[in-house]
Design an enzyme around this catalytic site. Structure first.
Site, short mmCIF file in Angstrom:
data_model
loop_
_atom_site.label_atom_id
_atom_site.label_comp_id
_atom_site.label_asym_id
_atom_site.label_seq_id
_atom_site.Cartn_x
_atom_site.Cartn_y
_atom_site.Cartn_z
CG ASN A 274 7.82 -18.17 12.91
OD1 ASN A 274 8.89 -17.73 12.61
ND2 ASN A 274 7.66 -19.45 13.24
CG ASN B 56 11.68 -23.78 8.61
OD1 ASN B 56 10.71 -24.48 8.90
ND2 ASN B 56 11.71 -22.97 7.57
NE ARG C 224 -0.02 -20.72 17.39
CZ ARG C 224 1.08 -21.42 17.15
NH1 ARG C 224 1.80 -21.87 18.11
NH2 ARG C 224 1.45 -21.73 15.91
CD GLU D 5 1.53 -27.25 12.13
OE1 GLU D 5 2.03 -28.38 12.15
OE2 GLU D 5 2.13 -26.23 12.50
CG ASP D 6 -0.27 -23.12 13.51
OD1 ASP D 6 0.69 -23.49 14.22
OD2 ASP D 6 -0.13 -22.37 12.53
CG ASP E 152 5.56 -29.18 13.50
OD1 ASP E 152 6.57 -29.90 13.66
OD2 ASP E 152 5.61 -28.07 12.95
CG ASP E 153 2.03 -25.74 16.44
OD1 ASP E 153 2.57 -25.13 15.52
OD2 ASP E 153 0.90 -26.26 16.34
CE1 TYR F 86 3.90 -23.77 7.16
CE2 TYR F 86 5.85 -23.14 8.36
CZ TYR F 86 4.54 -23.59 8.35
OH TYR F 86 3.90 -23.82 9.52
CE LYS G 268 4.19 -26.39 9.85
NZ LYS G 268 4.90 -26.56 11.08
P1 NAD Z 1 1.29 -19.72 22.48
O1 NAD Z 1 0.12 -18.86 22.24
O2 NAD Z 1 1.07 -21.12 22.90
O3 NAD Z 1 2.24 -19.03 23.59
C1 NAD Z 1 2.53 -17.66 23.66
C2 NAD Z 1 3.11 -17.40 25.04
O4 NAD Z 1 3.58 -16.07 25.09
C3 NAD Z 1 2.12 -17.56 26.19
O5 NAD Z 1 2.70 -18.28 27.22
C4 NAD Z 1 1.89 -16.12 26.66
O6 NAD Z 1 1.66 -16.03 28.05
C5 NAD Z 1 3.24 -15.52 26.34
N1 NAD Z 1 3.21 -14.07 26.30
C6 NAD Z 1 2.26 -13.26 25.78
N2 NAD Z 1 2.60 -11.98 25.98
C7 NAD Z 1 3.80 -11.98 26.63
C8 NAD Z 1 4.66 -10.98 27.10
N3 NAD Z 1 4.37 -9.69 26.95
N4 NAD Z 1 5.79 -11.34 27.71
C9 NAD Z 1 6.11 -12.63 27.87
N5 NAD Z 1 5.33 -13.64 27.45
C10 NAD Z 1 4.18 -13.31 26.83
O7 NAD Z 1 2.15 -19.68 21.16
P2 NAD Z 1 3.35 -20.66 20.74
O8 NAD Z 1 2.83 -21.82 19.99
O9 NAD Z 1 4.18 -20.94 21.91
O10 NAD Z 1 4.10 -19.74 19.67
C11 NAD Z 1 4.72 -18.56 20.08
C12 NAD Z 1 5.55 -18.01 18.93
O11 NAD Z 1 6.59 -18.91 18.61
C13 NAD Z 1 4.78 -17.77 17.66
O12 NAD Z 1 5.18 -16.57 17.06
C14 NAD Z 1 5.18 -18.91 16.78
O13 NAD Z 1 5.13 -18.59 15.40
C15 NAD Z 1 6.59 -19.12 17.22
N6 NAD Z 1 7.06 -20.48 16.92
C16 NAD Z 1 8.25 -20.61 16.29
C17 NAD Z 1 8.70 -21.85 15.95
C18 NAD Z 1 10.03 -21.99 15.26
O14 NAD Z 1 10.76 -21.07 15.19
N7 NAD Z 1 10.39 -23.14 14.76
C19 NAD Z 1 7.93 -22.96 16.22
C20 NAD Z 1 6.72 -22.81 16.88
C21 NAD Z 1 6.30 -21.55 17.23
#
Ligand code: NAD
Length: 585
Positions: free
Chosen positions: A424, A468, A169, A259-260, A282-283, A116, A187
């Site tokens: 991530n 995680n 995504r 997912e994604d 899940d996201d 993963y 997953k």
């Molecule tokens: P997403 O595309 O839905 O959201 C990204 C957000 O970031 C958007 O709101 C965008 O406007 C904002 N953004 C972009 N550029 C920016 C900037 N310069 N300043 C501030 N905000 C900005 O993506 P997501 O699903 O929300 O995932 C985001 C990140 O979180 C990914 O890297 C993902 O891997 C990570 N994530 C981590 C976990 C975990 O740790 N368990 C779980 C889910 C997602």
């Protein structure tokens, strides 16, 4: 039993689980060695080799599963990089499923970053090269009208959990099209490795509507449709047909984990389907539960009650909005009104602080309810100085967004600042664990999305928490499958978050951990499943009746066993040519 368009019964050729349990696989001869579910490699006993017609097809020695595990691990370490280790482990999954899961389960903290995040991210980016053997189902936009037929081509009838993506995504890596299939596969491997969900109940699905990633479309070995993404009505029709086809083929209780998916689809698909199908995203929801669990555990270190915290989210996408919404529920439960709870949460997106009537615009959709009556502020540094948060949570995939100045400011504002760098893979993290501890004189309560190694600071060793999602979704899935929970409400996720946070002991907190150690994830997932089931029965959400008397036993009984089955039937079932006095074994 279902049949596909050609009238072929899906399970006709497959050996059923009962057959295997009774030592009567329908598959014999070399085919049993080619079937990863049945294959035992060199662990087939002499009797089995004779009975199954594979004697001589294997070297004469017998290597039991323990020796095979040793052999796998020696090979695993031999590879020079994690992508090669990923390919090696996927190869093992394709050859010998039980051995694969035994190795993963016993070495979960070592294997998790391989099967993963972060390695799976790299694997998805290079999936054309990584791809060896198909796994799961690929449904494209050209299959509109025929999705059910495709589901019927899947050789197992009792699928109980699907993880589906459209690849738009993938982690923080953007649109990877059909290369995103690595994620549902990974997953679902964790469903089994962490929570013991039976692998044959799991089905990874890729919905391929094209990709807007030109580099991938031009990749000579791309495995998906070489076209731009289809959007609008045809896209919605395909997803809708898929949802209905799943119910027709596998029943209403089949769990569908989204997912994604891209932000714009994820929220609306969740809203469209959450009350009609057994589904979660899940996201949004899994992330929310794991992050809220981390926050609740952090408060045991900071000693600041939940209702007195101020949170700033860097990013206002699926992860941040999901976490914020669940956090609101938790804050309300702690004694605040919903309005007060909203006031504790501030959001920042690519255009700065999310405020009402923002001149730069972009405050739409899910962000609207988080917009504040405040002047616009652009830079994160200024926002932090003005709002004075107790916690900053990064989920915008902007690496280094929590710079030294910001981290120091958090240290000035708080005795124990909460700093979660959730983006991530590792390359996208807002800061490293080391940066967080160094800038705050070792006072940061830190968690990240991807794993960071322990950090030594002024003689103390910190174990950064990894937020995680795997702490949550496998246990939720096991509970849903075992107890027939069809409506997976937000309260289920809040209960999961509370349950997980309660598993963080004082000893963990003393080491800087806000999650239990990853190597305990198996017992964590099983306990989580048990507690979710208990909660679901108390709320009338569990449809499995009567309620089992001992839920821990109930959960233990349904989990996957990585021991090999014996294919030697009871003596009275042996063919006469073997049991007769002339037979030579
Ligand atoms: P997403 O595309 O839905 O959201 C990204 C957000 O970031 C958007 O709101 C965008 O406007 C904002 N953004 C972009 N550029 C920016 C900037 N310069 N300043 C501030 N905000 C900005 O993506 P997501 O699903 O929300 O995932 C985001 C990140 O979180 C990914 O890297 C993902 O891997 C990570 N994530 C981590 C976990 C975990 O740790 N368990 C779980 C889910 C997602």
């Amino acid at each position: 039993m279902s049949g596909n368009a050609n009238g072929v019964k899906a399970s006709e050729s497959a050996t059923t689980n009962k057959d295997v349990q009774l030592g009567r696989p329908k598959v014999r001869g070399v085919d049993i060695m080619r079937d990863p579910i049945l294959n035992k490699g060199m662990a087939f006993t002499l009797e089995e080799r004779q009975l199954l017609g594979i004697h001589g097809l294997l070297p004469p020695a017998l290597l039991d599963q323990d020796k095979q595990v040793y052999q796998v691990m020696q090979n695993f370490y031999r590879w020079g990089n994690d992508l090669d280790r990923y390919i090696f482990m996927m190869g093992l999954q394709d050859r010998c499923e039980k051995l694969f899961y035994r190795v993963i389960t016993e070495n979960i903290d070592l294997m998790m970053p391989i099967i993963y995040t972060p390695t799976v991210g790299l694997a998805c980016q290079k999936y054309g090269m990584v791809f060896r053997k198909p796994r799961g189902l690929y449904i494209t936009i050209h299959d509109l009208g025929h999705v059910y037929d495709i589901l019927c081509n899947w050789p197992v009838d009792d699928v109980k959990a699907i993880v589906v993506t459209d690849g738009e995504r993938i982690l923080g890596l953007g649109d990877l099209g059909a290369y995103g299939m690595g994620i549902p596969i990974g997953k679902l491997s964790l469903y089994t490795a962490c929570a013991g969900v039976q692998p044959r109940h799991c089905l990874p699905v890729m919905i391929d509507v094209g990709t807007n990633n030109e580099a991938i479309r031009n990749d000579p070995v791309y495995i998906g449709l070489r076209q731009k993404r289809v959007t609008g009505e045809p896209y919605d029709k395909l997803i809708d047909e898929f949802m209905k086809a799943v119910v027709k083929r596998f029943g209403k209780n089949c769990l569908i984990q989204f997912e994604d998916f891209g932000n714009h689809n994820a929220f609306r698909l969740l809203e469209t389907y959450r009350h009609k199908y057994c589904t979660f995203n899940d996201d949004i929801q899994g992330t929310a539960a794991v992050a809220v669990a981390g926050i609740l555990a952090s408060l045991k270190i900071t000693k600041v009650p939940l209702k007195d915290n101020v949170f700033i989210f860097q990013g206002a996408g699926e992860a941040s909005i999901g976490i914020a919404k669940l956090l609101i529920k938790a804050i309300v439960k702690s004694g605040r009104t919903e309005e007060q709870a909203f006031n504790q949460i501030w959001m920042v997106d690519s255009r700065g602080l999310i405020v009402k009537n923002r001149p730069k615009g972009g405050v739409t959709g899910e962000k609207v309810e988080f917009a504040k009556d405040h002047q616009p502020v652009d830079s994160l540094e200024d926002i932090i100085s003005k709002i004075k948060p107790t916690a900053i949570i990064g989920a915008a995939a902007i690496p280094g967004a929590f710079n030294e100045k910001i981290l120091k400011e958090m240290g000035n504002l708080n005795k124990r600042p909460i700093i979660f760098a959730l983006s991530n893979p590792t390359s996208k993290a807002e800061c490293t664990a080391e940066q967080a501890y160094n800038a705050t004189d070792g006072r940061a309560v830190f968690a990240s999305g991807s794993p960071f190694k322990e950090v030594s600071y002024k003689g103390k060793t910190f174990h950064p928490g990894q937020g995680n999602n795997a702490y949550i979704f496998p246990g939720v899935a096991l509970a849903v499958i075992a107890a027939n929970i069809r409506d997976i409400t937000e309260d289920v996720f809040l209960a999961s978050a509370e349950s997980l946070s309660e598993m963080v002991t004082q000893e963990h907190l003393d080491q800087g951990r806000v999650y239990p150690p990853l190597q305990d994830i198996r017992s964590v997932s099983l306990r989580l499943a048990k507690e979710i089931i208990e909660f679901a029965y108390s709320k009338g959400l569990a449809l499995h009746h009567p309620k089992p008397k001992d839920l821990a036993c109930f959960v233990e009984e349904v989990v996957y066993n990585t021991d090999y089955n014996s294919y030697v039937p009871p003596l009275y079932e042996w063919p006469e040519y073997i049991t007769s006095s002339n037979a030579k074994l």
